[in-house]
Design a protein around this motif. Structure first.
Motif, PDB file in Angstrom:
ATOM      1  N   ASP A   2       0.869  -1.167   0.000  1.00  0.00           N
ATOM      2  CA  ASP A   2       0.000   0.000   0.000  1.00  0.00           C
ATOM      3  C   ASP A   2       0.915   1.229   0.000  1.00  0.00           C
ATOM      4  O   ASP A   2       1.537   1.543   1.016  1.00  0.00           O
ATOM      5  CB  ASP A   2      -0.875  -0.047   1.267  1.00  0.00           C
ATOM      6  N   THR A  33       9.172  -2.698   7.515  1.00  0.00           N
ATOM      7  CA  THR A  33       7.996  -2.160   8.211  1.00  0.00           C
ATOM      8  C   THR A  33       7.326  -1.100   7.358  1.00  0.00           C
ATOM      9  O   THR A  33       7.951  -0.519   6.466  1.00  0.00           O
ATOM     10  CB  THR A  33       8.394  -1.516   9.541  1.00  0.00           C
ATOM     11  N   PRO A  34       6.055  -0.820   7.635  1.00  0.00           N
ATOM     12  CA  PRO A  34       5.371   0.226   6.874  1.00  0.00           C
ATOM     13  C   PRO A  34       6.150   1.543   6.896  1.00  0.00           C
ATOM     14  O   PRO A  34       6.285   2.200   5.864  1.00  0.00           O
ATOM     15  CB  PRO A  34       4.022   0.356   7.587  1.00  0.00           C
ATOM     16  N   GLU A  35       6.659   1.907   8.066  1.00  0.00           N
ATOM     17  CA  GLU A  35       7.363   3.189   8.104  1.00  0.00           C
ATOM     18  C   GLU A  35       8.610   3.173   7.224  1.00  0.00           C
ATOM     19  O   GLU A  35       8.915   4.154   6.535  1.00  0.00           O
ATOM     20  CB  GLU A  35       7.741   3.575   9.538  1.00  0.00           C
ATOM     21  N   PRO A  68      13.303  -5.552   9.252  1.00  0.00           N
ATOM     22  CA  PRO A  68      12.018  -5.910   8.676  1.00  0.00           C
ATOM     23  C   PRO A  68      11.480  -4.751   7.866  1.00  0.00           C
ATOM     24  O   PRO A  68      11.641  -3.591   8.267  1.00  0.00           O
ATOM     25  CB  PRO A  68      11.142  -6.174   9.911  1.00  0.00           C
ATOM     26  N   THR A  76       0.375   3.928   2.768  1.00  0.00           N
ATOM     27  CA  THR A  76       0.796   3.730   4.165  1.00  0.00           C
ATOM     28  C   THR A  76       2.150   3.034   4.281  1.00  0.00           C
ATOM     29  O   THR A  76       2.758   3.029   5.347  1.00  0.00           O
ATOM     30  CB  THR A  76      -0.221   2.835   4.910  1.00  0.00           C
ATOM     31  N   GLY A  77       2.594   2.409   3.199  1.00  0.00           N
ATOM     32  CA  GLY A  77       3.856   1.676   3.243  1.00  0.00           C
ATOM     33  C   GLY A  77       3.707   0.231   3.697  1.00  0.00           C
ATOM     34  O   GLY A  77       4.692  -0.509   3.779  1.00  0.00           O
ATOM     35  N   LYS A  78       2.497  -0.174   3.983  1.00  0.00           N
ATOM     36  CA  LYS A  78       2.320  -1.530   4.516  1.00  0.00           C
ATOM     37  C   LYS A  78       2.364  -2.585   3.408  1.00  0.00           C
ATOM     38  O   LYS A  78       1.689  -2.456   2.391  1.00  0.00           O
ATOM     39  CB  LYS A  78       0.977  -1.619   5.249  1.00  0.00           C
ATOM     40  N   TRP A 102       7.604   3.543   3.690  1.00  0.00           N
ATOM     41  CA  TRP A 102       7.169   4.923   3.435  1.00  0.00           C
ATOM     42  C   TRP A 102       8.376   5.872   3.358  1.00  0.00           C
ATOM     43  O   TRP A 102       8.450   6.718   2.471  1.00  0.00           O
ATOM     44  CB  TRP A 102       6.208   5.362   4.542  1.00  0.00           C
ATOM     45  N   LEU A 139       9.287  -9.260   7.246  1.00  0.00           N
ATOM     46  CA  LEU A 139       8.215  -8.260   7.318  1.00  0.00           C
ATOM     47  C   LEU A 139       7.988  -7.663   8.710  1.00  0.00           C
ATOM     48  O   LEU A 139       7.545  -6.530   8.829  1.00  0.00           O
ATOM     49  CB  LEU A 139       6.897  -8.898   6.871  1.00  0.00           C
TER      50      LEU A 139
END
Lengths: 270, 763, 158
Positions: free
Chosen positions: B616, B741-743, B739, B619-621, B746, B658
């Motif tokens: 995504d 991560t979403p952040e 991992p 959001t970076g997910k 992003w 992840l």
């Protein structure tokens, strides 16, 4: 890990619970589902002398329509909210959000009132209730008072409920015909939200964006003055004060807030 | 028809499903009735000088029998350095008395009559610690600005290999360098550590513990306590997961045994999850620098890997695992020049040790990342670059250039099978469509091709087995392997049944008891089937030979004419009805064989993994959508069990790629010390896995089997990381550390957008 | 304090400390040791039992809170003749367990899930089991077992 020692008393009624609170004063803590309090006690971050178990007060477990509101007993469990056909049609946002809390086992124990009184800003149900508006009924030694949802969450883990008081009922407007949305951002399904946004009836509430759950005032104002969803979402983080943690820095959280509010507005108005 | 190769459901399961297993903390042994409960007081500080430890309040608390500190343990020599190449000044004390070096380091031992009294009393032990600067990052550790062991004069535990020569990449048309982090992760067996001990009147101690090899625990604990090994009886009951982290004794085990002797009472200990997340060893923990060189047509000619390994506060096996990473550095590729080097340093964090794959996933992650960045640099499909550089299929030993000799391999076959099975072309086309539409949710495809080494150290390449047939016609198998979920009870019974002709339900497999099985290597390094299973196969074969000789005597026939007859339950003269049952033979004289199987060398399973993620971009997910794998571990004994190993391995790889990372703040406080904070994935975060079969037999054992325990992790980790990066590569992202991560995704997107904007401004 | 509850159909009363967690009460006072303690934070679900028919994490329920209630643990799931419950049987047939530590909790969570939703999709199974962690199986065969159990539990249509 186990809690420090305490005395356990089971309250048979709201009045009994209040009497026990009065009797034990500062020492006492109310126990509903226990899924906020017991973990804190196991970590010894909470060390109450007396636990007053209110979970068995059945008179505070109900969901019913009263005029243009739905009244929910404070000890109604998350699973009951999630499964309630009445809520699904009359306050669908709350039924939906209840199903997002923790995992099924947590929802089997957790109560709406317990979640609200705990006052965790990173919590799903308070976010939903803040977005829904309505009011909360608090019973105390001096009688019963009603507090608007917007006045309930007062600070970091602090609500309008005094130490000698009991939240008994949550009254929510019937919003079944309105668009609504809940955007919850987590890494894992059963995590607490890193940020979440609830939208209904022109109100936008945010989780984990400050010391309490809070309203995205700038977004609401923009919407009220006719702004597009995108423009309204672009100011969603105004007035928020997210803190950095291992899931994200402040800038990322602000970005998430804008993104989630944008998505929630689009869903709610679709 | 042979039972081997069939999907036999586990004989172990009914117990686990109806009454639950009997793990160490479940034991209701008579000897443990009235046992004292041990609660450890652990350091709340990452690095500091202990000013005082006051146990007086704790001693006065209800139920407290003793509170032991370092001052009470002076009779014990310090825990010896793990390996000869370690800096000898980096010894771990039993209980800290002068300096603490990680949050969770034991300081005092509280013994109480009841479990619940332990935490109450432990809270009352007053520890005053004067803070010292914490060293958490590997670059800080390597700088030696703060030295954890002043007597050592350095934070370096050991080094391996020479620095990369300055001219190593001379002549390469393209050279790409990438710093990459193979992060520190927590093994998280669902059963935390536990141990119980009681001394008998015969002067022997019985020690129950949750571990992957009772025999190794016996050797270590007796050595540490300075007692005759024969006075130590170690039992490992059901073990709730290990993943490498339960290899070898923990100092706590010896402490439990010592405290039982000290108090004259049985002692039991079971740690909390928070203690487990800070006290049990962690895995991985490498900062890597890869440099890869070659030509623009996709041929790689030189590869260098430089490793900085996090050993944690007190060096254990983690400090030496880079040697396995170096050994497997070139992976599946034919590269003319390969160079690897490593340095291990101490930090104010939990010690590192083996974790599923133990050094090999780090090697695969490094070379696969290097292949990806090289492909990106020359603008070629990453699978095409791999294909160009893969070793051709071979069945004769192949020296990989960094010390390993691969037994057999068909890497091109694995890749082709994978890409066809996953429909790679269709995935790329779906990805292109999403890119064209500028979808918020972008598709990423990652491919890895791997080879790993199994059945190598730490236990050698041999294993013992004993097979005995009893007078009631049943059989018992004793094995030195130590299953903790792998299903050896079923698998070893299949092997014995296949040769003996005795049905599986009449065969009992016994393990994890040093009195019954005095020697054994345990279960680790994906060694069990190829060594322990091979030993059972060999022992059962030898027992059949013994039975044939004895049957020939009884039946007055030529041994060459005697055959096993399963339906008869014994042996017959071929082509006749004349025979003798196992039961009758065993009734006459013991029918027992004890044997050792020794493999010539380790084996090298291999495979190829493909991961599909959806990222995504808002959001970076990243959400994992598909994992397709080819895992070739030679001949498969029980596909049900082998697939289970693959599934679990893939999930742990996905978890590292992840989700998971052990995090500390700058002061060394752990941020991931509960399972609410340490994000091991649930079923909701993972897809079902798509497994493709391939079997290239090894000549190293008569079963033709290679190890399967770790392959899933080795292959999936880089494939999934690569998929996440691939999903956003068209937006200018070339690397994201695990991992993902979403952040982090992003931030990578932000950085790429910033670069693009700057380049646009300059244009 | 005295705590009375019915566990697997048997009523028992024990004098316990008020702070006794239900999981410790089951394990140590009632000798039912299948439910395991895998964490301190109601994250892992290894302690899952049914409390008045609902799956709960017994490490985050006081024995005192469960007084007067009915508790079912995995020990109480099989039929009196030892025949395994369809969920137990499916876990075995599909190899839905390895080390077995999460298994009692996972089985009880699955039983609860299928009572709520007798015909779940794979996605619903995965989300329904989000409160139970397994480190061995990658969940693949657990999910298959849950789906297979749903099939066998389905009433045969006329």
């Amino acid at each position: 890990m186990i809690p420090a020692g305490f005395d356990y008393v089971r309250a048979e009624s709201a009045e009994h619970a209040l009497a026990l609170l009065a009797e034990h004063g500062d020492e006492a803590k109310l126990l509903a589902g226990g899924h906020s309090l017991l973990p804190l006690m196991k970590l010894r971050l909470a060390v109450p002398g007396v636990l007053v178990d209110i979970a068995h007060i059945d008179e505070l477990r109900y969901i019913r329509v009263e005029g243009d509101e739905v009244a929910i007993g404070a000890l109604t469990r998350d699973r009951e909210l999630e499964r309630s056909e009445l809520l699904q049609s009359e306050v669908p946002l709350l039924a939906h959000v209840a199903a997002q809390v923790g995992d099924p086992q947590v929802r089997a124990r957790g109560t709406l009132g317990g979640s609200l009184v705990h006052g965790d800003s990173a919590s799903d149900l308070p976010t939903a209730v803040l977005a829904l508006g309505g009011s909360l009924v608090i019973q105390g030694p001096a009688g019963t008072r009603t507090v608007a949802a917007g006045d309930f969450f007062q600070g970091f883990f602090t609500t309008a409920v005094g130490e000698d008081e009991l939240l008994t009922e949550i009254r929510l407007p019937r919003t079944g015909g309105l668009g609504w949305a809940y955007e919850k951002f987590t890494r894992r399904a059963n995590d607490w939200p890193i940020v979440s946004a609830a939208v209904v009836d022109g109100r936008v509430a945010l989780a984990n964006s400050g010391p309490t759950v809070l309203r995205a005032a700038a977004t609401e104002a923009a919407l009220a003055s006719g702004a597009s969803n995108a423009d309204a979402a672009a100011v969603a983080d105004e007035g928020t004060s997210p803190s950095a943690d291992m899931h994200g820095g402040v800038e990322y959280r602000r970005h998430l807030t804008r993104t989630l509010v944008g998505r929630a507005l689009d869903t709610a108005s679709a | 028809m042979s039972i081997l190769g069939t999907r036999v459901v586990r004989t172990e399961d009914p117990k686990f499903l109806t009454t639950g297993g009997t793990y160490t903390d479940d034991l209701v042994e008579p000897a443990l009735v009235g046992a004292l409960h041990l609660t450890l007081v652990r350091s709340p500080a990452a690095h500091g000088r202990i000013v005082s430890v006051d146990v007086s309040d704790a001693l006065a608390a209800p139920g407290v029998v003793a509170v032991v500190t370092a001052a009470d343990l002076t009779e014990l020599a310090p825990i010896p350095s793990g390996l000869p190449m370690f800096n000898p000044e980096m010894l771990r004390p039993w209980l800290a008395s002068e300096v603490v070096r990680f949050v969770g380091e034991p300081i005092a031992a509280v013994l109480t009559e009841q479990r619940y009294q332990g935490e109450d009393a432990a809270e009352l032990v007053a520890v005053d610690i004067e803070s010292l600067p914490a060293v958490i990052s590997l670059s800080d550790a390597a700088s030696d600005t703060t030295v954890l062991f002043p007597a050592a004069g350095t934070n370096t535990v050991c080094t391996f290999g020479e620095p990369t020569p300055a001219d190593f990449f001379d002549g390469c048309e393209v050279v790409v360098t990438q710093d990459t982090v193979n992060q520190r992760v927590a093994p998280v067996p669902l059963e935390t550590r536990a141990a119980s001990a009681v001394w008998g009147e015969d002067g022997r101690v019985t020690l129950w513990c949750s571990n992957q090899g009772a025999q190794q625990v016996k050797a270590q604990v007796s050595g540490w306590l300075g007692i005759d090994p024969e006075t130590v009886h170690v039992k490992t009951p059901d073990v709730g997961g290990g993943f490498g982290a339960k290899i070898g004794a923990d100092p706590e085990f010896a402490l439990v045994a010592w405290l039982a002797r000290h108090t004259g009472r049985a002692v039991r200990w079971a740690e909390s999850r928070s203690e487990n997340l800070t006290g049990l060893v962690h895995g991985r923990g490498q900062d890597q620098k890869v440099t890869i060189g070659g030509s623009r047509d996709g041929k790689v000619t030189a590869y260098a890997l430089e490793i900085l390994q996090d050993a944690g506060a007190y060096p254990r096996s983690g400090a030496v695992l880079p040697t396995l990473t170096m050994l497997m550095a070139p992976g599946v590729y034919a590269i003319d020049a390969v160079h690897a080097s490593a340095r291990s340093v101490v930090t104010n964090a939990t010690s590192t040790a083996a974790y599923r794959g133990a050094g090999r996933p780090e090697a695969t992650a490094a070379i696969e990342r290097a292949m990806d960045v090289f492909a990106a640099e020359i603008g070629m499909d990453a699978t095409e670059v791999r294909r160009i550089n893969l070793l051709a299929p071979f069945d004769a030993p192949h020296a990989n250039g960094t010390g390993a000799t691969y037994d057999s391999g068909n890497y091109v076959g694995a890749l082709d099978t994978l890409l066809a099975g996953a429909d790679y072309a269709a995935l790329r086309s779906e990805q292109a469509a999403r890119r064209d539409r500028e979808d918020v949710r972008q598709l990423g495809i990652g491919v890895s091709v791997y080879v790993e080494i199994t059945g190598a150290a730490p236990s050698g390449t041999g294993e013992e087995a004993q097979v005995e047939v009893h007078a009631d016609g049943t059989a018992t198998v004793l094995t030195g392997t130590s299953p903790h979920g792998q299903g050896h009870g079923t698998a070893w019974a299949m092997l014995a049944s296949d040769r003996l002709g005795i049905p599986m339900d009449k065969i009992t497999v016994i393990h994890g008891d040093t009195d019954l099985v005095p020697s054994g290597g345990g279960t680790m390094a994906s060694r069990s089937l190829q060594q322990g299973g091979a030993a059972v196969h060999q022992a059962a074969g030898e027992l059949v030979e013994l039975a044939r000789k004895r049957a020939a005597e009884v039946l007055e026939a030529n041994p060459d004419d005697i055959v096993v007859d399963a339906a008869f339950g014994g042996l017959k003269v071929a082509g006749t009805d004349v025979g003798v049952t196992y039961a009758d033979l065993a009734a006459e004289d013991a029918l027992l064989v004890r044997t050792t199987f020794t493999a010539n060398a380790p084996t090298f399973p291999f495979g190829a993994h493909l991961a599909v993620v959806e990222v995504d971009t808002g959001t970076g997910k990243a959400v994992l959508q598909r994992v397709v794998t080819v895992d070739d571990a030679g001949r498969v004994l029980n596909p049900l069990l082998a697939e289970g190993q693959r599934h679990g391995g893939i999930a742990q790889g996905a978890a590292q790629a992840l989700f998971e990372e052990v995090l500390y703040d700058a002061d060394g406080n752990p941020l991931t010390s509960t399972l609410a904070d340490y994000p091991i994935p649930s079923a909701a975060e993972l897809p079902s896995f798509e497994l493709l079969d391939m079997a290239t037999e090894t000549p190293m054992n008569p079963l033709g089997a290679k190890g399967i325990g770790e392959s899933g992790t080795v292959g999936s980790t880089p494939a999934i990381q690569s998929a996440v990066i691939d999903a956003v590569s068209h937006l200018g992202v070339r690397h994201i550390d695990m991992p993902t991560t979403p952040e982090k995704v992003w931030l990578a997107l932000q950085a790429a957008a910033g670069t693009a904007a700057r380049e646009g401004a300059h244009a | 304090m005295d705590v009375t509850m019915t566990v697997n159909g048997v009523e028992s009363t024990r004098d316990v400390e008020a702070r006794t967690l239900l999981v410790h009460h089951l394990r140590e006072n009632l000798d039912l040791r299948a439910a395991n303690v895998g964490c301190d934070t109601s994250s892992c679900g290894a302690c899952t039992v049914l409390l008045d028919g609902e799956a709960v994490k017994s490490c985050t329920v006081l024995a005192a809170q469960a007084a007067g209630s009915e508790v079912t643990t995995v020990e109480g799931l099989a039929a009196a003749d030892g025949t395994m419950h369809p969920v137990q049987a499916a876990f075995r047939a599909e190899h839905g367990l390895q080390c077995g530590f999460c298994t009692p909790g996972m089985v009880m969570a699955t039983v609860s899930l299928l009572r709520d939703n007798p015909s779940p999709t794979e996605r619903q199974v995965r989300e329904g089991l989000e409160g139970n962690l397994c480190r061995c199986t990658g969940y693949h065969n657990i999910v298959r077992a849950a789906l297979a159990a749903a099939e066998t539990q389905k009433p045969v249509s006329a």
